[in-house]
Scaffold this active site. Structure first.
Site, PDB file in Angstrom:
ATOM      1  N   SER A  42       0.812  -1.225   0.000  1.00 47.85           N
ATOM      2  CA  SER A  42       0.000   0.000   0.000  1.00 47.85           C
ATOM      3  C   SER A  42       0.840   1.267   0.000  1.00 47.85           C
ATOM      4  O   SER A  42       1.754   1.412   0.824  1.00 47.85           O
ATOM      5  CB  SER A  42      -0.884  -0.033   1.257  1.00 47.85           C
ATOM      6  OG  SER A  42      -1.272   1.268   1.632  1.00 47.85           O
ATOM      7  N   GLY A  43       0.507   2.188  -0.869  1.00 51.87           N
ATOM      8  CA  GLY A  43       1.205   3.472  -0.895  1.00 51.87           C
ATOM      9  C   GLY A  43       0.966   4.256   0.382  1.00 51.87           C
ATOM     10  O   GLY A  43       1.902   4.850   0.941  1.00 51.87           O
ATOM     11  N   LEU A  44      -0.279   4.240   0.843  1.00 50.62           N
ATOM     12  CA  LEU A  44      -0.593   4.939   2.091  1.00 50.62           C
ATOM     13  C   LEU A  44       0.238   4.367   3.235  1.00 50.62           C
ATOM     14  O   LEU A  44       0.866   5.105   4.001  1.00 50.62           O
ATOM     15  CB  LEU A  44      -2.094   4.803   2.407  1.00 50.62           C
ATOM     16  CG  LEU A  44      -2.506   5.266   3.800  1.00 50.62           C
ATOM     17  CD1 LEU A  44      -2.268   6.754   3.984  1.00 50.62           C
ATOM     18  CD2 LEU A  44      -3.968   4.921   4.085  1.00 50.62           C
ATOM     19  N   ASP A  54       0.940  10.573   1.997  1.00 46.22           N
ATOM     20  CA  ASP A  54       0.651   9.771   0.799  1.00 46.22           C
ATOM     21  C   ASP A  54       0.526  10.699  -0.411  1.00 46.22           C
ATOM     22  O   ASP A  54      -0.481  10.733  -1.109  1.00 46.22           O
ATOM     23  CB  ASP A  54      -0.658   8.998   1.046  1.00 46.22           C
ATOM     24  CG  ASP A  54      -0.932   7.938  -0.010  1.00 46.22           C
ATOM     25  OD1 ASP A  54      -0.017   7.647  -0.811  1.00 46.22           O
ATOM     26  OD2 ASP A  54      -2.062   7.417  -0.042  1.00 46.22           O
ATOM     27  N   ASP A  81       1.022  -0.887  -5.033  1.00 51.84           N
ATOM     28  CA  ASP A  81       0.225   0.310  -5.276  1.00 51.84           C
ATOM     29  C   ASP A  81       1.188   1.340  -5.874  1.00 51.84           C
ATOM     30  O   ASP A  81       1.919   2.013  -5.146  1.00 51.84           O
ATOM     31  CB  ASP A  81      -0.344   0.785  -3.934  1.00 51.84           C
ATOM     32  CG  ASP A  81      -1.031   2.117  -4.022  1.00 51.84           C
ATOM     33  OD1 ASP A  81      -1.203   2.636  -5.140  1.00 51.84           O
ATOM     34  OD2 ASP A  81      -1.400   2.647  -2.946  1.00 51.84           O
ATOM     35  N   ASP A  83       0.686   4.121  -7.328  1.00 51.03           N
ATOM     36  CA  ASP A  83       0.159   5.485  -7.451  1.00 51.03           C
ATOM     37  C   ASP A  83      -0.092   5.817  -8.925  1.00 51.03           C
ATOM     38  O   ASP A  83      -0.773   5.089  -9.609  1.00 51.03           O
ATOM     39  CB  ASP A  83       1.099   6.487  -6.767  1.00 51.03           C
ATOM     40  CG  ASP A  83       1.128   6.284  -5.245  1.00 51.03           C
ATOM     41  OD1 ASP A  83       0.187   5.662  -4.734  1.00 51.03           O
ATOM     42  OD2 ASP A  83       2.085   6.731  -4.599  1.00 51.03           O
ATOM     43  N   GLU A 110      -3.100   4.488 -10.874  1.00 45.75           N
ATOM     44  CA  GLU A 110      -4.391   5.184 -10.774  1.00 45.75           C
ATOM     45  C   GLU A 110      -4.421   6.385 -11.708  1.00 45.75           C
ATOM     46  O   GLU A 110      -3.388   7.012 -11.961  1.00 45.75           O
ATOM     47  CB  GLU A 110      -4.674   5.590  -9.327  1.00 45.75           C
ATOM     48  CG  GLU A 110      -3.699   6.570  -8.726  1.00 45.75           C
ATOM     49  CD  GLU A 110      -3.771   6.630  -7.198  1.00 45.75           C
ATOM     50  OE1 GLU A 110      -3.629   5.572  -6.551  1.00 45.75           O
ATOM     51  OE2 GLU A 110      -3.953   7.739  -6.661  1.00 45.75           O
ATOM     52  N   LYS A 116       0.268  12.490  -6.460  1.00 43.76           N
ATOM     53  CA  LYS A 116      -1.113  12.161  -6.120  1.00 43.76           C
ATOM     54  C   LYS A 116      -1.443  12.533  -4.666  1.00 43.76           C
ATOM     55  O   LYS A 116      -0.554  12.876  -3.874  1.00 43.76           O
ATOM     56  CB  LYS A 116      -1.395  10.677  -6.371  1.00 43.76           C
ATOM     57  CG  LYS A 116      -0.468   9.659  -5.723  1.00 43.76           C
ATOM     58  CD  LYS A 116      -0.564   9.514  -4.206  1.00 43.76           C
ATOM     59  CE  LYS A 116      -1.917   9.103  -3.693  1.00 43.76           C
ATOM     60  NZ  LYS A 116      -2.134   7.664  -3.736  1.00 43.76           N
ATOM     61  N   ASN A 118      -4.057  10.967  -1.431  1.00 48.22           N
ATOM     62  CA  ASN A 118      -4.872   9.806  -1.064  1.00 48.22           C
ATOM     63  C   ASN A 118      -6.335  10.049  -1.431  1.00 48.22           C
ATOM     64  O   ASN A 118      -6.858  11.156  -1.282  1.00 48.22           O
ATOM     65  CB  ASN A 118      -4.731   9.532   0.442  1.00 48.22           C
ATOM     66  CG  ASN A 118      -5.450   8.257   0.843  1.00 48.22           C
ATOM     67  OD1 ASN A 118      -6.643   8.268   1.142  1.00 48.22           O
ATOM     68  ND2 ASN A 118      -4.743   7.152   0.823  1.00 48.22           N
ATOM     69  N   SER A 119      -6.993   9.012  -1.899  1.00 50.57           N
ATOM     70  CA  SER A 119      -8.366   9.135  -2.409  1.00 50.57           C
ATOM     71  C   SER A 119      -9.369   9.589  -1.342  1.00 50.57           C
ATOM     72  O   SER A 119     -10.443  10.084  -1.678  1.00 50.57           O
ATOM     73  CB  SER A 119      -8.826   7.794  -2.971  1.00 50.57           C
ATOM     74  OG  SER A 119      -7.964   7.387  -3.982  1.00 50.57           O
ATOM     75  N   ARG A 155      -6.533   1.649 -12.116  1.00 56.98           N
ATOM     76  CA  ARG A 155      -7.476   2.055 -11.076  1.00 56.98           C
ATOM     77  C   ARG A 155      -8.270   3.277 -11.533  1.00 56.98           C
ATOM     78  O   ARG A 155      -7.689   4.305 -11.865  1.00 56.98           O
ATOM     79  CB  ARG A 155      -6.675   2.346  -9.814  1.00 56.98           C
ATOM     80  CG  ARG A 155      -7.397   3.093  -8.729  1.00 56.98           C
ATOM     81  CD  ARG A 155      -6.585   2.968  -7.461  1.00 56.98           C
ATOM     82  NE  ARG A 155      -6.846   3.995  -6.502  1.00 56.98           N
ATOM     83  CZ  ARG A 155      -6.264   4.066  -5.315  1.00 56.98           C
ATOM     84  NH1 ARG A 155      -5.372   3.155  -4.963  1.00 56.98           N
ATOM     85  NH2 ARG A 155      -6.540   5.036  -4.476  1.00 56.98           N
ATOM     86  N   HIS A 186     -12.647   2.259  -7.578  1.00 55.68           N
ATOM     87  CA  HIS A 186     -12.546   2.731  -6.187  1.00 55.68           C
ATOM     88  C   HIS A 186     -13.766   3.561  -5.825  1.00 55.68           C
ATOM     89  O   HIS A 186     -14.362   4.224  -6.685  1.00 55.68           O
ATOM     90  CB  HIS A 186     -11.267   3.558  -6.020  1.00 55.68           C
ATOM     91  CG  HIS A 186     -10.726   3.553  -4.613  1.00 55.68           C
ATOM     92  ND1 HIS A 186     -11.218   2.748  -3.611  1.00 55.68           N
ATOM     93  CD2 HIS A 186      -9.711   4.258  -4.044  1.00 55.68           C
ATOM     94  CE1 HIS A 186     -10.537   2.958  -2.492  1.00 55.68           C
ATOM     95  NE2 HIS A 186      -9.613   3.870  -2.736  1.00 55.68           N
TER      96      HIS A 186
HETATM   97  C1  SPV Z   1      -3.468   2.523  -0.566  1.00 59.31           C
HETATM   98  O1  SPV Z   1      -3.551   1.543   0.192  1.00 59.31           O
HETATM   99  O2  SPV Z   1      -2.527   3.309  -0.550  1.00 59.31           O
HETATM  100  C2  SPV Z   1      -4.539   2.791  -1.523  1.00 59.31           C
HETATM  101  C3  SPV Z   1      -5.883   2.422  -1.190  1.00 59.31           C
HETATM  102  O3  SPV Z   1      -4.278   3.389  -2.539  1.00 59.31           O
HETATM  103  S1  SPV Z   1      -6.665   3.799  -0.543  1.00 59.31           S
HETATM  104  O4  SPV Z   1      -5.870   4.347   0.514  1.00 59.31           O
HETATM  105  O5  SPV Z   1      -7.932   3.236  -0.133  1.00 59.31           O
HETATM  106  O6  SPV Z   1      -6.874   4.769  -1.596  1.00 59.31           O
HETATM  107 MG    MG Z   2      -2.515   4.313  -2.479  1.00 59.80          MG
END
Ligand code: SPV
Ligand code: MG
Length: 302
Positions: A42-44, A54, A81, A83, A110, A116, A118-119, A155, A186
């Site tokens: 996971s990027g986060l 992130d 991930d 990004d 994505e 980027k 975070n979503s 994504r 997502h």
């Molecule tokens: C991550 O885990 O970094 C993701 C998923 O991209 S989210 O944080 O849900 O966007």
């Molecule tokens: Mg991410």
């Protein structure tokens, strides 16, 4: 079996599959040991564990360094991930090359802009990538992979950015035509309405991946019924460890002692087991035998 082939089998199986977040080699080992078939890098979580946001504050080579430890420590596939691919098509295809060298099985990109966000942070203010530009990126990534089983997941962030189903479908279809292996759709809703509406129209043109972080109360069985291929539990090891570390540090700070935490923390023996100390002990028997069996210098009776 090669990690890429394992991930391809996961994505293309007609059962619902699940992968779990890791952010370093230790959490990756734990995910493998409990039985998961794959890892979401996971990027986060990786950025949070490095103490940064992130927002691509960690450079892509710093992420690669983390991945190398994760990959060396495990035998199940890792889906990165990635990004936005850390730049344009050229950066993204170089990323694929470097991931393959580290036996990373696939990458998800994505359709947003670098750097980027975070979503789940101000999603509606986030601009989406130009569709043609993003398709070129997908093509470049697919053209540059050496292992035919390496996976590129695309994504779609249309729902996150406040666009509707039409835009989501238009993008997913364009990415399919560009050659992506799967679509991650997502959503930041707390129910699965957007995902359901997408699945109804999408059918099974390509495998679909979801990240139900916000709609966590929707039963997994529902995802199975919808025909989802892969569920990513995306940040729960990070969040669990933050809680554990905060509680432990607070307790020790206020007690000025470690006595009250000892029953609640992992025994040292378990840490050593996770590090595979046993393997080193056996290797020492084999490679350092005569050296290890001789008494330390200065203690021999001459
Ligand atoms: C991550 O885990 O970094 C993701 C998923 O991209 S989210 O944080 O849900 O966007
Ligand atoms: Mg991410």
């Amino acid at each position: 079996m090669k990690k890429t082939t394992q991930l391809r089998n996961i994505i293309s199986s007609n059962k619902l599959e699940k992968i779990m977040e890791s952010h370093n080699a230790l959490s990756a080992k734990i995910v493998e040991k409990v039985g998961f078939k794959g890892i979401w890098a996971s990027g986060l979580s990786i950025s949070a564990s490095l103490g940064v946001r992130d927002n691509n504050e960690a450079s892509w080579t710093q992420v690669l360094d983390v991945l190398e430890f994760m990959s060396d420590a495990t035998s199940i596939p890792i889906l990165l991930d990635g990004d936005t691919g850390y730049g344009n098509f050229n950066n993204a295809r170089r990323l694929v090359k470097k991931l393959e060298q580290r036996q990373i099985a696939g990458v998800c990109i994505e359709d947003k802009l670098f750097p980027k966000t975070n979503s789940f942070i101000r999603g509606e203010t986030q601009p989406l990538a130009d569709i043609d530009e993003f398709c070129g990126k997908i093509k470049a990534m697919k053209d540059s992979q050496l292992d035919e089983d390496f996976i590129v997941v695309s994504r779609v962030e249309a729902f996150i950015a406040g666009w509707g189903l039409t835009e989501a479908l238009k993008r997913a279809e364009a990415y399919r035509k560009a050659g992506t292996d799967a679509i991650l759709i997502h959503s930041k809703r707390t129910d699965s309405l957007e995902i359901e509406s997408f699945m109804k129209e999408w059918g099974n043109r390509l495998p679909v991946v979801i990240v139900p972080t916000k709609y966590y109360s929707v039963p997994t069985e529902r995802f199975r019924e919808m025909g989802i291929s892969l569920v990513i539990w995306a940040n729960h090891n990070l969040r669990a460890s933050i809680r554990a570390m905060e509680e432990t540090s607070r307790q020790i700070y206020s007690d000025e002692s470690i006595i009250n935490v000892e029953p609640y923390i992992t025994p040292l023996e378990h840490v050593f087991r996770l590090q595979d100390e046993e393997e080193l002990a056996k290797a020492e028997q084999r490679y350092l035998k005569s050296y290890r069996n001789s008494p330390p210098r200065g203690t021999q009776n001459d």
